[in-house]
Design a protein around this motif. Structure first.
Motif, short mmCIF file in Angstrom:
data_model
loop_
_atom_site.label_atom_id
_atom_site.label_comp_id
_atom_site.label_asym_id
_atom_site.label_seq_id
_atom_site.Cartn_x
_atom_site.Cartn_y
_atom_site.Cartn_z
N LEU A 1 -8.36 -1.06 3.80
CA LEU A 1 -7.38 -1.48 2.79
C LEU A 1 -6.44 -2.56 3.30
CD1 LEU A 1 -6.35 1.99 1.30
CD2 LEU A 1 -7.88 0.29 0.28
N ILE A 2 -6.20 -2.56 4.61
CA ILE A 2 -5.22 -3.49 5.18
C ILE A 2 -5.59 -4.95 4.91
CG2 ILE A 2 -6.27 -3.76 7.47
CD1 ILE A 2 -3.42 -3.45 8.64
N LYS A 3 -6.86 -5.20 4.65
CA LYS A 3 -7.30 -6.57 4.40
C LYS A 3 -6.95 -7.05 2.99
CE LYS A 3 -11.27 -5.67 7.41
NZ LYS A 3 -12.74 -5.52 7.47
N THR A 4 -6.75 -6.11 2.07
CA THR A 4 -6.58 -6.50 0.66
C THR A 4 -5.35 -5.91 -0.02
OG1 THR A 4 -8.02 -4.66 -0.03
CG2 THR A 4 -9.07 -6.79 0.34
N ASP A 5 -4.85 -4.77 0.46
CA ASP A 5 -3.77 -4.08 -0.24
C ASP A 5 -2.83 -3.45 0.78
OD1 ASP A 5 -2.12 -2.51 -1.82
OD2 ASP A 5 -3.71 -1.90 -3.19
N GLN A 6 -1.83 -4.21 1.19
CA GLN A 6 -0.95 -3.73 2.26
C GLN A 6 -0.03 -2.60 1.82
OE1 GLN A 6 0.70 -7.58 3.48
NE2 GLN A 6 -0.59 -7.54 5.29
N GLU A 7 0.43 -2.63 0.58
CA GLU A 7 1.29 -1.54 0.12
C GLU A 7 0.54 -0.22 0.11
OE1 GLU A 7 4.40 -1.60 -0.36
OE2 GLU A 7 4.71 -3.76 -0.17
N ARG A 8 -0.69 -0.25 -0.37
CA ARG A 8 -1.50 0.97 -0.38
C ARG A 8 -1.85 1.39 1.05
NH1 ARG A 8 -7.43 1.69 -3.03
NH2 ARG A 8 -7.64 3.93 -2.65
N THR A 9 -2.02 0.40 1.92
CA THR A 9 -2.29 0.71 3.33
C THR A 9 -1.14 1.50 3.94
OG1 THR A 9 -3.63 -1.28 3.59
CG2 THR A 9 -2.79 -0.27 5.59
N ILE A 10 0.09 1.08 3.65
CA ILE A 10 1.27 1.78 4.15
C ILE A 10 1.27 3.22 3.66
CG2 ILE A 10 3.79 1.91 4.04
CD1 ILE A 10 3.80 -1.16 3.86
N GLU A 11 1.02 3.41 2.36
CA GLU A 11 0.99 4.76 1.80
C GLU A 11 -0.08 5.62 2.47
OE1 GLU A 11 0.37 4.36 -2.37
OE2 GLU A 11 2.26 3.29 -2.74
N THR A 12 -1.23 5.01 2.73
CA THR A 12 -2.34 5.74 3.34
C THR A 12 -2.00 6.13 4.78
OG1 THR A 12 -3.90 4.54 1.93
CG2 THR A 12 -4.81 5.70 3.83
N PHE A 13 -1.40 5.21 5.52
CA PHE A 13 -0.98 5.53 6.89
C PHE A 13 0.07 6.64 6.88
CE2 PHE A 13 -2.31 1.20 8.73
CZ PHE A 13 -3.35 1.76 9.45
N TYR A 14 0.99 6.59 5.93
CA TYR A 14 2.02 7.63 5.84
C TYR A 14 1.40 8.99 5.58
CZ TYR A 14 5.91 4.23 5.69
OH TYR A 14 6.83 3.27 5.99
N ARG A 15 0.41 9.02 4.69
CA ARG A 15 -0.27 10.28 4.41
C ARG A 15 -0.98 10.79 5.67
NH1 ARG A 15 -4.42 9.61 0.00
NH2 ARG A 15 -4.80 11.79 0.53
N ALA A 16 -1.60 9.88 6.40
CA ALA A 16 -2.28 10.27 7.63
C ALA A 16 -1.29 10.85 8.64
CB ALA A 16 -3.02 9.07 8.24
N LEU A 17 -0.17 10.18 8.82
CA LEU A 17 0.84 10.66 9.78
C LEU A 17 1.38 12.03 9.39
CD1 LEU A 17 2.83 7.35 10.45
CD2 LEU A 17 1.26 8.53 12.01
N SER A 18 1.44 12.31 8.09
CA SER A 18 1.95 13.61 7.64
C SER A 18 0.98 14.75 7.95
CB SER A 18 2.24 13.58 6.13
OG SER A 18 1.05 13.54 5.38
N LEU A 19 -0.28 14.41 8.24
CA LEU A 19 -1.29 15.44 8.50
C LEU A 19 -1.43 15.79 9.98
CD1 LEU A 19 -4.13 14.25 6.07
CD2 LEU A 19 -2.60 16.20 5.77
N TYR A 20 -0.94 14.93 10.84
CA TYR A 20 -1.03 15.22 12.27
C TYR A 20 -0.05 16.32 12.65
CZ TYR A 20 -3.79 11.00 13.24
OH TYR A 20 -4.77 10.04 13.28
N LYS A 21 -0.53 17.27 13.42
CA LYS A 21 0.33 18.35 13.89
C LYS A 21 0.71 18.18 15.37
CE LYS A 21 0.29 20.13 9.89
NZ LYS A 21 1.49 19.88 9.04
#
Length: 314
Positions: free
Chosen positions: A209-229
């Protein structure tokens, strides 16, 4: 001795090139009793507990433990006979045999993803050791060639069988291995469903996504970070990617913060980049440093939540 070291080095180098997602998945293989293709894959410890518990319910002390690989091959020779028979690549071969044995009656495709990965590792191993000459045991070269041919055949067969699978890991596999656009769209739809439990799936999606949609990329990275324990499991590339996005968007406060988070988890990084940003754009470093500390604390405690941290205000 030098040839052994070379073989070991080659195998390790091939394995190191696997993505973090493909490696990490091996610790979260689904059991054959799972109810849904999209259920969370249990850990090996959970699998062991479930398996032993089931055997205990059946009774009989001798049934508490799974059969050994030797025992499996003695009673189910068809699961072993097409692989190399010498001592080389024993670990990779054992993983394949165990997966075959445990999923003989499986009705879904989930186990085929780890099976594909194990066949890839097995193939990388036997391709290397196949060329080691055995003066006393010429037959070993033949049995290793059989292993190579089996691995190649099985990877093709499993890939063909799972081409249209809805399983997110298999969709990821077909996208990453064959650039299958239909598989990517299946994977993308799953990742967008909020049913994801493996952060590495989201990291992989964000890398596209980072190649085409940076705002959505940020949201996706945030979701990923919320899943790490465990913060030790987090791919540090996430922090650098977020900082890079901040620079691209000319949101230098955002970039400053994520450079700071990257520094906190990498002792080899210095603060030159942040200082340069602070001085050039007159950034409120005390406020931003507090935000960095809050993010780092939440990641270390496994409680990252972008909304609670008000990162949208950056």
């Amino acid at each position: 001795m030098s040839s052994r070291l070379t073989v070991t080095s080659n195998i390790l180098n091939k394995q190191a090139r696997k993505t973090k997602l493909l490696i990490s998945f091996k610790t979260s293989i689904k059991s054959h009793t799972v109810e849904s293709l999209f259920s969370k894959f249990p850990t090996k410890i959970q699998l062991s507990a479930l398996y032993i518990g089931a055997l205990t319910a059946l009774g009989g002390c001798s049934d508490y433990f799974e059969p050994t690989i030797t025992e499996i091959c003695e009673t189910h020779s068809e699961l072993c006979s097409d692989l190399n028979l010498d001592a080389r690549c024993r670990t990779e071969r054992a993983e394949i045999i165990r997966l075959r044995y445990n999923n003989q009656d499986s009705k879904d495709d989930a186990y085929k993803y780890p099976l594909l990965l194990n066949f890839e590792e097995y193939l990388a191993c036997v391709e290397v050791v196949q060329h080691i000459e055995h003066i006393k045991h010429k037959g070993k070269e033949a049995t290793r060639l059989k292993g190579v041919l089996t691995a190649q055949r099985e990877i093709k067969r499993l890939s063909r069988e799972t081409k249209n699978s809805l399983d997110p890991y298999l969709s990821y596999y077909h996208w990453s291995r064959f650039n299958d656009k239909a598989a990517f769209h299946r994977f993308e739809r799953y990742a967008a469903s909020n049913r994801v439990s493996d952060p590495e799936l989201l990291v992989s999606l964000a890398s596209v996504l980072i190649k085409t949609d940076q705002e959505r990329t940020i949201e996706t990275f945030y979701r990923a970070l919320s899943l790490y324990k465990d913060s030790d499991d987090i791919d540090g590339g996430i922090y650098h990617s977020l900082a890079s996005i901040g620079m691209d968007l000319e949101n230098y406060r955002f970039a400053y913060v994520w450079y700071g988070v990257a520094e906190a988890f990498d002792d080899e990084l210095d603060d030159a980049q942040r200082i340069q940003l602070r001085d050039r754009y007159n950034l409120p470093d005390e406020i931003l440093d507090n935000i960095v500390d809050e993010i780092v604390s939440s990641l270390e405690s496994g409680t990252f939540n972008a909304k609670k941290l008000k990162l949208d205000k950056l």
